[in-house]
Design an enzyme around this catalytic site. Sequence first.
Site, PDB file in Angstrom:
ATOM      1  N   GLY A 121     -52.891  30.911  49.011  1.00  0.00           N
ATOM      2  CA  GLY A 121     -53.514  31.398  50.244  1.00  0.00           C
ATOM      3  C   GLY A 121     -53.501  32.914  50.254  1.00  0.00           C
ATOM      4  O   GLY A 121     -52.889  33.539  49.383  1.00  0.00           O
ATOM      5  N   LYS A 122     -54.165  33.496  51.204  1.00  0.00           N
ATOM      6  CA  LYS A 122     -54.115  34.955  51.371  1.00  0.00           C
ATOM      7  C   LYS A 122     -54.588  35.297  52.763  1.00  0.00           C
ATOM      8  O   LYS A 122     -55.419  34.587  53.339  1.00  0.00           O
ATOM      9  CB  LYS A 122     -55.047  35.630  50.351  1.00  0.00           C
TER      10      LYS A 122
END
Length: 433
Positions: A121-122
């Site tokens: 994720g980011k």
Amino acid sequence: MSTATSTTGNAHAHQADLFQGEMFDNTIKILETAGNAVGCDPNVLERMKRPKKAVIISVPVRMDDYRVKVFTGYRVQHSSTLGPYKGGIRYHQDVTLSEVAALATLMTFKCSLLNLPLGGGKGGIAVDPSKLSRTEKQNMTRRYTSELGTLIGPDVDIPAPDMGTDAQTMAWIMDTYSQELGFAQPGVVTGKPVEIGGSLGRAGATGLGVVFIAEKALEKLGMKMAGSTFVIQGFGNVGTHAAINAFNRGAKILAVSDVSGGLHNPNGLDIPDLLRYVAENKVIKGYTKAEPISNEELLQLNCDVLAPCAMENQITEANAAKISCKVVVEGANGPTNNAATKILHERDIMICPDILANGGGVIVSYFEWVQGIAHFFWSEEEVNNRMKGIITNAFDKVWELRTEKKLDMRTAAMGQSVRRLERAMLLRGLYPR
Ligand code: GLU
């Protein structure tokens, strides 16, 4: 995107366009090439190309002059097949949904390559953090965290620092999340200060990992760390720790740069001295024991190891023909675009790709998460040794696949990573079938 496309009912094209952008498109091309090289199941490969979830958040912030500014924040969750989503949060004026999606995708493949039980994720907020006061930055971080709500959590999605964020930012996220929960939950983030459950060695982990990978690459070229020459672009968390660790192992650091400019000393920079200067002056500009050098000149210096540790898209078709190193070790995510990768390979310059070279950070993030769950903390020596074991083992696996299938290092790293994720996705299956 054109209305014509959206009314054709081609949901596939519609989705692709939402994330479209240079870095995302580059990342998907690498994935496609590597997936095909290792014979990945085409249905699985199709799923890997799309982030699973993305949110866009309006973050209203009370500024010091009482006005309210509304910033745009994102969190993209690419894959949770192997475990909770994992990846940093970036504060930078150029953050877009597309960039965050590219970075989230890279995190999935980084964690898979390193054999971590984590997905990718980011997050990010489009803001120049150097223009915010401490209070404004804290207010923005807390509101962003509260808007994320249950999308993050120790079993769901675990943020960490990235460009423009640090241990203090993680402390505010941890506190906001814990306040709303009613008890302390340090496991919601990694890269926290040690005092509230952070891991020893986390701050320097990415830079140290860059040096471990540089050492492996030099070894393959018949060279040693001691006496080798380095050029490092970026003097933030990754660049400074790469510089000091390489320096301490006897390498000569010919040049470094940060937002204020570059410094060059053909006899090698005294890194501890420069770090003292930066601790006082915040930037490297004004340091007198070296010559100023432009970013463009710095990238073209003759050296053994070029470590881009700043931003994406620094080595492109515009300068790839003039790069003059033996190996590029990517401390940043996506610093070399696909056109430049091709040129460097034609020129026999080895690339240790981002998902391998900068994996030290997320490896120690994983250790921090594990130590938090166990409430049992390790020595810095243990952290660093275990990290070295994981990252050098990943290098060996990538080298093996590169040799077996005659691939370049970037394709081999992605290929190795795709293989693990493919097996996991096939085992879990598609729901409903
Ligand atoms: N932001 C870092 C990266 O790009 C670290 C992520 C993490 O530790 O979760 O790898």
